[in-house]
Design a protein around this motif. Structure first.
Motif, PDB file in Angstrom:
ATOM      1  N   ARG A 370       0.822  -1.213   0.000  1.00 43.33           N
ATOM      2  CA  ARG A 370       0.000   0.000   0.000  1.00 43.33           C
ATOM      3  C   ARG A 370       0.855   1.262   0.000  1.00 43.33           C
ATOM      4  O   ARG A 370       0.498   2.282  -0.610  1.00 43.33           O
ATOM      5  CB  ARG A 370      -0.938   0.011   1.206  1.00 43.33           C
ATOM      6  N   LYS A 371       1.987   1.217   0.692  1.00 43.49           N
ATOM      7  CA  LYS A 371       2.906   2.366   0.700  1.00 43.49           C
ATOM      8  C   LYS A 371       3.398   2.668  -0.709  1.00 43.49           C
ATOM      9  O   LYS A 371       3.432   3.832  -1.145  1.00 43.49           O
ATOM     10  CB  LYS A 371       4.099   2.082   1.619  1.00 43.49           C
ATOM     11  N   VAL A 372       3.801   1.622  -1.420  1.00 42.12           N
ATOM     12  CA  VAL A 372       4.279   1.802  -2.789  1.00 42.12           C
ATOM     13  C   VAL A 372       3.185   2.385  -3.671  1.00 42.12           C
ATOM     14  O   VAL A 372       3.417   3.324  -4.459  1.00 42.12           O
ATOM     15  CB  VAL A 372       4.779   0.454  -3.360  1.00 42.12           C
ATOM     16  N   GLU A 373       1.965   1.860  -3.551  1.00 40.45           N
ATOM     17  CA  GLU A 373       0.845   2.352  -4.348  1.00 40.45           C
ATOM     18  C   GLU A 373       0.564   3.825  -4.053  1.00 40.45           C
ATOM     19  O   GLU A 373       0.290   4.626  -4.970  1.00 40.45           O
ATOM     20  CB  GLU A 373      -0.401   1.518  -4.072  1.00 40.45           C
ATOM     21  N   ARG A 374       0.657   4.170  -2.776  1.00 36.66           N
ATOM     22  CA  ARG A 374       0.395   5.562  -2.370  1.00 36.66           C
ATOM     23  C   ARG A 374       1.436   6.505  -2.959  1.00 36.66           C
ATOM     24  O   ARG A 374       1.098   7.570  -3.505  1.00 36.66           O
ATOM     25  CB  ARG A 374       0.415   5.628  -0.845  1.00 36.66           C
ATOM     26  N   ILE A 375       2.695   6.116  -2.874  1.00 35.88           N
ATOM     27  CA  ILE A 375       3.765   6.973  -3.397  1.00 35.88           C
ATOM     28  C   ILE A 375       3.667   7.084  -4.914  1.00 35.88           C
ATOM     29  O   ILE A 375       3.852   8.171  -5.490  1.00 35.88           O
ATOM     30  CB  ILE A 375       5.139   6.407  -2.968  1.00 35.88           C
ATOM     31  N   GLN A 376       3.349   5.983  -5.583  1.00 35.90           N
ATOM     32  CA  GLN A 376       3.214   6.014  -7.036  1.00 35.90           C
ATOM     33  C   GLN A 376       2.068   6.921  -7.482  1.00 35.90           C
ATOM     34  O   GLN A 376       2.144   7.554  -8.536  1.00 35.90           O
ATOM     35  CB  GLN A 376       3.005   4.600  -7.579  1.00 35.90           C
ATOM     36  N   SER A 381       5.079  14.106  -7.248  1.00 37.56           N
ATOM     37  CA  SER A 381       4.779  15.386  -6.581  1.00 37.56           C
ATOM     38  C   SER A 381       4.417  15.117  -5.117  1.00 37.56           C
ATOM     39  O   SER A 381       3.290  14.732  -4.807  1.00 37.56           O
ATOM     40  CB  SER A 381       3.613  16.080  -7.295  1.00 37.56           C
ATOM     41  N   TYR A 382       5.395  15.284  -4.250  1.00 38.00           N
ATOM     42  CA  TYR A 382       5.153  15.029  -2.832  1.00 38.00           C
ATOM     43  C   TYR A 382       6.117  15.859  -1.995  1.00 38.00           C
ATOM     44  O   TYR A 382       7.157  16.324  -2.467  1.00 38.00           O
ATOM     45  CB  TYR A 382       5.334  13.553  -2.501  1.00 38.00           C
ATOM     46  N   SER A 383       5.734  16.076  -0.744  1.00 36.38           N
ATOM     47  CA  SER A 383       6.574  16.830   0.182  1.00 36.38           C
ATOM     48  C   SER A 383       7.306  15.860   1.099  1.00 36.38           C
ATOM     49  O   SER A 383       6.979  14.669   1.160  1.00 36.38           O
ATOM     50  CB  SER A 383       5.719  17.780   1.018  1.00 36.38           C
ATOM     51  N   GLU A 384       8.291  16.376   1.804  1.00 28.09           N
ATOM     52  CA  GLU A 384       9.027  15.542   2.759  1.00 28.09           C
ATOM     53  C   GLU A 384       8.105  15.022   3.844  1.00 28.09           C
ATOM     54  O   GLU A 384       8.236  13.878   4.283  1.00 28.09           O
ATOM     55  CB  GLU A 384      10.165  16.349   3.369  1.00 28.09           C
ATOM     56  N   GLU A 385       7.160  15.857   4.263  1.00 31.29           N
ATOM     57  CA  GLU A 385       6.222  15.439   5.308  1.00 31.29           C
ATOM     58  C   GLU A 385       5.324  14.308   4.831  1.00 31.29           C
ATOM     59  O   GLU A 385       5.042  13.353   5.573  1.00 31.29           O
ATOM     60  CB  GLU A 385       5.362  16.635   5.751  1.00 31.29           C
ATOM     61  N   MET A 386       4.860  14.422   3.563  1.00 33.09           N
ATOM     62  CA  MET A 386       4.012  13.369   3.006  1.00 33.09           C
ATOM     63  C   MET A 386       4.763  12.039   2.949  1.00 33.09           C
ATOM     64  O   MET A 386       4.232  10.988   3.333  1.00 33.09           O
ATOM     65  CB  MET A 386       3.546  13.759   1.595  1.00 33.09           C
ATOM     66  N   VAL A 390       4.109   8.367   5.206  1.00 29.65           N
ATOM     67  CA  VAL A 390       3.890   7.053   4.623  1.00 29.65           C
ATOM     68  C   VAL A 390       4.957   6.068   5.060  1.00 29.65           C
ATOM     69  O   VAL A 390       4.667   4.938   5.488  1.00 29.65           O
ATOM     70  CB  VAL A 390       3.859   7.156   3.078  1.00 29.65           C
ATOM     71  N   VAL A 391       6.223   6.501   4.961  1.00 29.69           N
ATOM     72  CA  VAL A 391       7.327   5.602   5.270  1.00 29.69           C
ATOM     73  C   VAL A 391       7.303   5.162   6.736  1.00 29.69           C
ATOM     74  O   VAL A 391       7.647   4.017   7.074  1.00 29.69           O
ATOM     75  CB  VAL A 391       8.679   6.275   4.936  1.00 29.69           C
TER      76      VAL A 391
END
Length: 615
Positions: A370-376, A381-386, A390-391
């Motif tokens: 699910r983490k991989v799917e979310r990042i993909q 386009s993502y921030s360090e906080e985002m 997840v990580v």
């Protein structure tokens, strides 16, 4: 396992193939064999805590000098008690002969348990009381050395009466129900006959072939003969485990591979499995052979060995228990609606810990996916906080349940006793958010459900989870065992109780009476062993219906929290534990006819209100 059951036994043998003088020179002490036997037994102490015993045979003793000795104990720590007694004997002798252990021949002549052949046993009592008289090894003595026999084993026999009648055994009241005594009588009977043909050098393989054909049960037995021969034999289905290791200086056997590996510091492939129906026979000169005593039948090694009984430090058993937990991850994810954020995972101590790791691995695999799917989905386009959010997501694991030392109530009053039982387990407070978190706890198996109902569910309820899911790494236990595990009273199984409740709710009590009549008919015609009638109890009840009813039966009065029970499937069990396919307590498919007989008898006992064992 939350429900304590008496089970199994542990066996260990050591045959020194070289004189004690050689042993002292090479290994630094004449006590090498006894020291290793102590370790072998301690490394298998999980297999029996009701008692222990040790038999020793000394080679080439002068005529009239004792050559076979036995010591047994049923105190709280029997292994330690036995070897402390041996140690005290040595210390006492050293008062008069300080350099006693420096003289192998002299030491052998004066220390009773210093010899070349050793047979150790750990007992979990399934028959009789926990008297020292029931501790193995049993010994049959004779004036002729080759007719002296010490015997011990991990087994239950179903046809004790028939065996005793076959050899016209004269028994005390204490011995009548002892399967070890019955087995000893039969083997000794044929040992004497064989010794008459070949004085002082009886053919042990022939003795075992004549004897074992009459044994109905699962077994791993070890024997010492007074003239220096010894043997270890396994049943034709390989129900009970047996391993051995051959060294130029000694030959070792044990019920668990890891015990031999640890004690003698050897690799996995150096410790071999004794195959079903085979015997490892060692002659008086230390030469060994593997003999096929019984024609091997379908391998039905006990799956409970892998689920629970054997120690988990064997790498294969460890991996299999991981897989048992891993295979449960999918139904658990479905039960929590994939909501890992609001779910806490725990295990019921102590032996469910490894399957717990497997369950959590399954959760982690899903979460990582699910983490991989979310990042993909962010398309770069993502921030360090985002990314950090997840990580850093993890499976929530907590040490929820704590098992206190074994508590013994000093009051016999039922109400007081029940209150004491509730406190066998304790909890870690503050580990979950009340009314928000679902709690998933995994156990090895659920046999009677008593501890779950009277202690664990009540205890977990204090944390006020939104829901409790109890997961069993074993399938539903529906049928009795008769090959070494003390599960022979039908009415004690929570799965059977659940089936009875379902039949009552359906107004189908006639199913029970019809099956009871069928059992009585089979018994009258001496055919009780020909079929498992009890399968009819579960015939029209699905696994899920049974699990739902079990969940209600283990729900403690006053705990208003939804309870769900998830069991391992039979198919997944066999995929996880491919070499141990014995599953009769789950499926009712017994490897010997005696299994059907015991199961049907246990059902009749239930119907007749008899709270006795099925055999």
């Amino acid at each position: 396992m939350s429900d304590e059951i008496k089970h199994e036994c542990g066996l260990a043998t050591i045959r020194l193939r070289k004189p004690l003088s050689y042993i002292k020179e090479k290994y630094g002490t004449v006590m090498f064999g006894l020291n290793k036997m102590y370790l072998l037994m301690e490394k298998q102490h999980n297999r029996g805590q009701d008692g222990a015993g040790l038999a020793v045979v000394k080679l080439d003793m002068a005529p009239g000098t004792p050559y076979m000795h036995r010591i047994r104990s049923n105190v709280q720590q029997p292994i330690a008690d036995i070897f402390a007694s041996i140690g005290n004997d040595v210390k006492e002798l050293e008062k008069y002969q300080p350099d006693l252990l420096s003289h192998p021949g002299f030491a052998k002549g004066h220390i009773p348990y210093l010899g070349e052949l050793m047979l150790g046993h750990l007992r979990y009592g399934t028959q009789g009381k926990n008297l020292v008289e029931f501790c193995h090894p049993f010994v049959q003595r004779d004036l002729t050395p080759s007719r002296n026999l010490a015997l011990a084993g991990n087994f239950n026999l179903i046809n004790v009466d028939e065996l005793n009648q076959m050899v016209n055994a004269e028994l005390t009241e204490l011995e009548k129900n002892s399967d070890l005594k019955a087995m000893l009588n039969v083997i000794h009977h044929f040992l004497v006959i064989e010794d008459e043909k070949n004085p002082n050098t009886p053919d042990i393989a022939a003795v075992l072939k004549q004897s074992a054909i009459h044994f109905d049960g699962g077994y791993n037995i070890g024997g010492l003969v007074g003239n220096g021969y010894s043997f270890v034999m396994r049943d034709a289905n390989g129900i009970r485990p047996s391993y051995y290791y051959i060294h130029e200086d000694y030959i070792v056997t044990a019920s668990e591979r890891a015990a031999i590996r640890t004690t003698f510091n050897v690799g996995e492939n150096e410790v071999l499995e004794l195959m079903p129906g085979c015997a490892l026979i060692i002659d008086k000169d230390g030469h060994h052979t593997i003999e096929q005593i019984l024609e091997p039948k379908e391998r039905r090694a006990c799956s409970f060995e892998r689920i629970y009984f054997s120690r988990g430090n064997d790498e294969k058993i460890y991996r299999e228990r991981i897989q048992l937990g891993l295979h449960l991850s999918k139904p658990v994810l479905e039960a929590i609606d994939y909501d890992l954020k609001n779910t806490i995972f725990a295990y019921i101590p102590n032996t469910a810990e490894v399957s717990f790791y497997g369950l959590c691995k399954g959760m982690e695999d899903y979460l990582n996916k699910r983490k991989v799917e979310r990042i993909q989905s962010w398309n770069g386009s993502y921030s360090e906080e985002m990314l950090a959010e997840v990580v850093n997501r993890k499976i929530r694991q907590e040490k929820i349940a704590i098992k206190d030392v074994k508590m013994r109530t000093f009051i016999t009053e039922d109400v007081s006793r029940q209150d004491m039982v509730q406190h066998v387990y304790d909890i870690t407070y503050g580990t979950l958010r009340p009314n928000e978190d679902t709690l998933v706890v995994i156990d090895d198996s659920i046999v009677r459900g008593t501890t779950l109902r009277e202690s664990i569910i009540r205890m977990l309820g204090r944390l006020k989870p939104k829901k409790i899911i109890v997961v069993s790494s074993a399938p539903q236990i529906r049928y009795p065992d008769c090959y070494g595990i003390d599960m022979s009273k039908m009415g004690e199984f929570i799965a059977f109780q659940a089936a009875i409740e379902i039949l009552k709710e359906r107004n189908e009590r006639h199913v029970l009476t019809d099956l009871y009549k069928r059992c009585k008919e089979l018994k009258r015609s001496n055919e009780l062993h020909t079929e498992n009638v009890v399968k009819g109890v579960y015939e029209n009840i699905s696994t899920q219906q049974l699990s739902s009813k079990i969940a209600k039966l283990i729900t403690t009065e006053g705990v208003n929290i939804p309870i769900q029970v998830i069991y391992q499937t039979i198919e997944d069990l066999h995929e996880c534990c491919p070499t141990n396919t014995g599953d009769w307590y789950f499926t009712g498919n017994y490897p010997t006819p005696g299994g059907n007989k015991v199961c049907n008898q246990a059902f009749m006992n239930y119907m007749e209100g008899k709270n006795v064992r099925g055999y």
